[in-house]
Design a protein around this motif. Structure first.
Motif, mmCIF file in Angstrom:
data_model
loop_
_atom_site.group_PDB
_atom_site.id
_atom_site.type_symbol
_atom_site.label_atom_id
_atom_site.label_comp_id
_atom_site.label_asym_id
_atom_site.label_seq_id
_atom_site.Cartn_x
_atom_site.Cartn_y
_atom_site.Cartn_z
ATOM 1 N N GLY A 160 0.822 -1.122 -0.097
ATOM 2 C CA GLY A 160 -0.030 0.017 0.239
ATOM 3 C C GLY A 160 0.984 1.342 -0.050
ATOM 4 O O GLY A 160 1.843 1.255 0.798
ATOM 5 N N PHE A 162 0.110 4.173 1.020
ATOM 6 C CA PHE A 162 0.070 4.976 2.182
ATOM 7 C C PHE A 162 0.635 4.465 3.626
ATOM 8 O O PHE A 162 1.809 5.105 4.134
ATOM 9 C CB PHE A 162 -1.428 5.296 2.717
ATOM 10 N N LEU A 163 0.332 3.154 3.981
ATOM 11 C CA LEU A 163 1.076 2.546 4.915
ATOM 12 C C LEU A 163 2.499 2.003 4.771
ATOM 13 O O LEU A 163 3.080 1.591 5.592
ATOM 14 C CB LEU A 163 0.047 1.413 5.451
ATOM 15 N N GLY A 211 -9.617 -1.223 4.776
ATOM 16 C CA GLY A 211 -10.570 -2.382 4.113
ATOM 17 C C GLY A 211 -11.832 -2.004 4.568
ATOM 18 O O GLY A 211 -12.318 -1.006 4.911
HETATM 19 P P1 2BA Z 1 -2.501 1.934 1.625
HETATM 20 O O1 2BA Z 1 -2.329 3.048 0.630
HETATM 21 O O2 2BA Z 1 -1.342 1.460 2.573
HETATM 22 O O3 2BA Z 1 -3.710 2.690 2.621
HETATM 23 C C1 2BA Z 1 -4.052 1.939 3.801
HETATM 24 C C2 2BA Z 1 -5.007 2.815 4.536
HETATM 25 O O4 2BA Z 1 -4.781 4.139 5.046
HETATM 26 C C3 2BA Z 1 -6.346 3.194 3.721
HETATM 27 O O5 2BA Z 1 -7.374 1.856 3.688
HETATM 28 C C4 2BA Z 1 -6.954 4.311 4.452
HETATM 29 O O6 2BA Z 1 -7.704 4.072 5.613
HETATM 30 C C5 2BA Z 1 -5.668 4.921 4.895
HETATM 31 N N1 2BA Z 1 -5.145 5.888 4.013
HETATM 32 C C6 2BA Z 1 -4.704 5.789 2.815
HETATM 33 N N2 2BA Z 1 -4.311 7.170 2.100
HETATM 34 C C7 2BA Z 1 -4.627 8.132 3.324
HETATM 35 C C8 2BA Z 1 -4.250 9.162 3.574
HETATM 36 N N3 2BA Z 1 -3.739 10.167 2.575
HETATM 37 N N4 2BA Z 1 -4.511 10.128 4.808
HETATM 38 C C9 2BA Z 1 -5.118 9.389 5.743
HETATM 39 N N5 2BA Z 1 -5.317 7.909 5.668
HETATM 40 C C10 2BA Z 1 -5.093 7.178 4.499
HETATM 41 P P2 2BA Z 1 -8.117 1.602 2.431
HETATM 42 O O7 2BA Z 1 -8.665 2.691 1.843
HETATM 43 O O8 2BA Z 1 -9.075 0.380 2.874
HETATM 44 O O9 2BA Z 1 -6.837 1.119 1.223
HETATM 45 C C11 2BA Z 1 -6.335 -0.057 1.366
HETATM 46 C C12 2BA Z 1 -5.414 -0.367 0.314
HETATM 47 O O10 2BA Z 1 -5.873 -0.321 -1.074
HETATM 48 C C13 2BA Z 1 -4.380 0.910 0.286
HETATM 49 O O11 2BA Z 1 -3.363 0.727 1.041
HETATM 50 C C14 2BA Z 1 -3.939 0.637 -1.201
HETATM 51 O O12 2BA Z 1 -2.838 -0.350 -1.567
HETATM 52 C C15 2BA Z 1 -5.277 0.018 -1.958
HETATM 53 N N6 2BA Z 1 -5.830 1.300 -2.200
HETATM 54 C C16 2BA Z 1 -6.850 2.100 -1.789
HETATM 55 N N7 2BA Z 1 -7.416 3.025 -2.607
HETATM 56 C C17 2BA Z 1 -6.953 2.951 -3.746
HETATM 57 C C18 2BA Z 1 -7.096 3.549 -4.994
HETATM 58 N N8 2BA Z 1 -7.924 4.693 -5.387
HETATM 59 N N9 2BA Z 1 -6.125 2.974 -6.024
HETATM 60 C C19 2BA Z 1 -5.302 2.129 -5.926
HETATM 61 N N10 2BA Z 1 -5.170 1.500 -4.652
HETATM 62 C C20 2BA Z 1 -5.824 1.858 -3.799
#
Ligand code: 2BA
Length: 110
Positions: free
Chosen positions: A34, A36-37, A95
């Motif tokens: 991911g 973000f994390l 998630g």
């Molecule tokens: P990550 O990018 O590691 O994000 C993990 C979680 O961190 C996200 O959960 C969200 O709750 C939070 N997060 C993400 N960006 C943030 C920010 N700028 N500020 C505050 N919190 C933030 P989820 O939304 O359930 O997303 C889980 C994973 O799904 C993400 O891991 C990423 O790998 C993927 N993902 C989410 N949205 C995406 C998108 N539009 N395009 C591609 N991949 C996406």
């Protein structure tokens, strides 16, 4: 035909792949990270016939859980300048699954 791209948490991936395989879906599992994390997650690719799309999405929705996570904002991709004044430990909800559904123009196996 549709292509489902589902980004799920590692904790749910094994069960989800098992359930989908048992129902006869073709699945490819990729180890991903991911943005973000910067932590591991799992991306599944599923090519499905249009009439099986909603059932496949139903399995994903049923198995993938949302989880509360506390993270140190310094360990994320947040710009440190933006984090000024924020507590270093932030709570986020990750998630169940992030799902994209794409139309498939052509499907071949050679
Ligand atoms: P990550 O990018 O590691 O994000 C993990 C979680 O961190 C996200 O959960 C969200 O709750 C939070 N997060 C993400 N960006 C943030 C920010 N700028 N500020 C505050 N919190 C933030 P989820 O939304 O359930 O997303 C889980 C994973 O799904 C993400 O891991 C990423 O790998 C993927 N993902 C989410 N949205 C995406 C998108 N539009 N395009 C591609 N991949 C996406």
């Amino acid at each position: 035909m549709k292509l489902i791209i589902a980004i799920v948490q590692d904790e749910d991936a094994g069960r989800l792949v098992g359930a989908l395989m048992e129902k006869g879906y073709g699945v490819t599992k990729l180890a991903t990270t991911g943005g973000f994390l910067r932590a591991g997650n799992t991306t599944l690719l599923l090519g499905v016939e249009d009439e099986k799309l909603s059932t496949a999405l139903g399995h994903i929705e049923k198995i993938c859980k949302s989880r509360r996570q506390f993270v140190n904002s310094n360990m994320t991709s947040l710009d440190p300048a933006m984090g000024m004044g924020l507590p270093s430990n932030i709570e986020i909800m990750v998630g169940g699954a992030t799902v994209f559904v794409l139309d498939v123009q052509q499907f071949q196996k050679y």
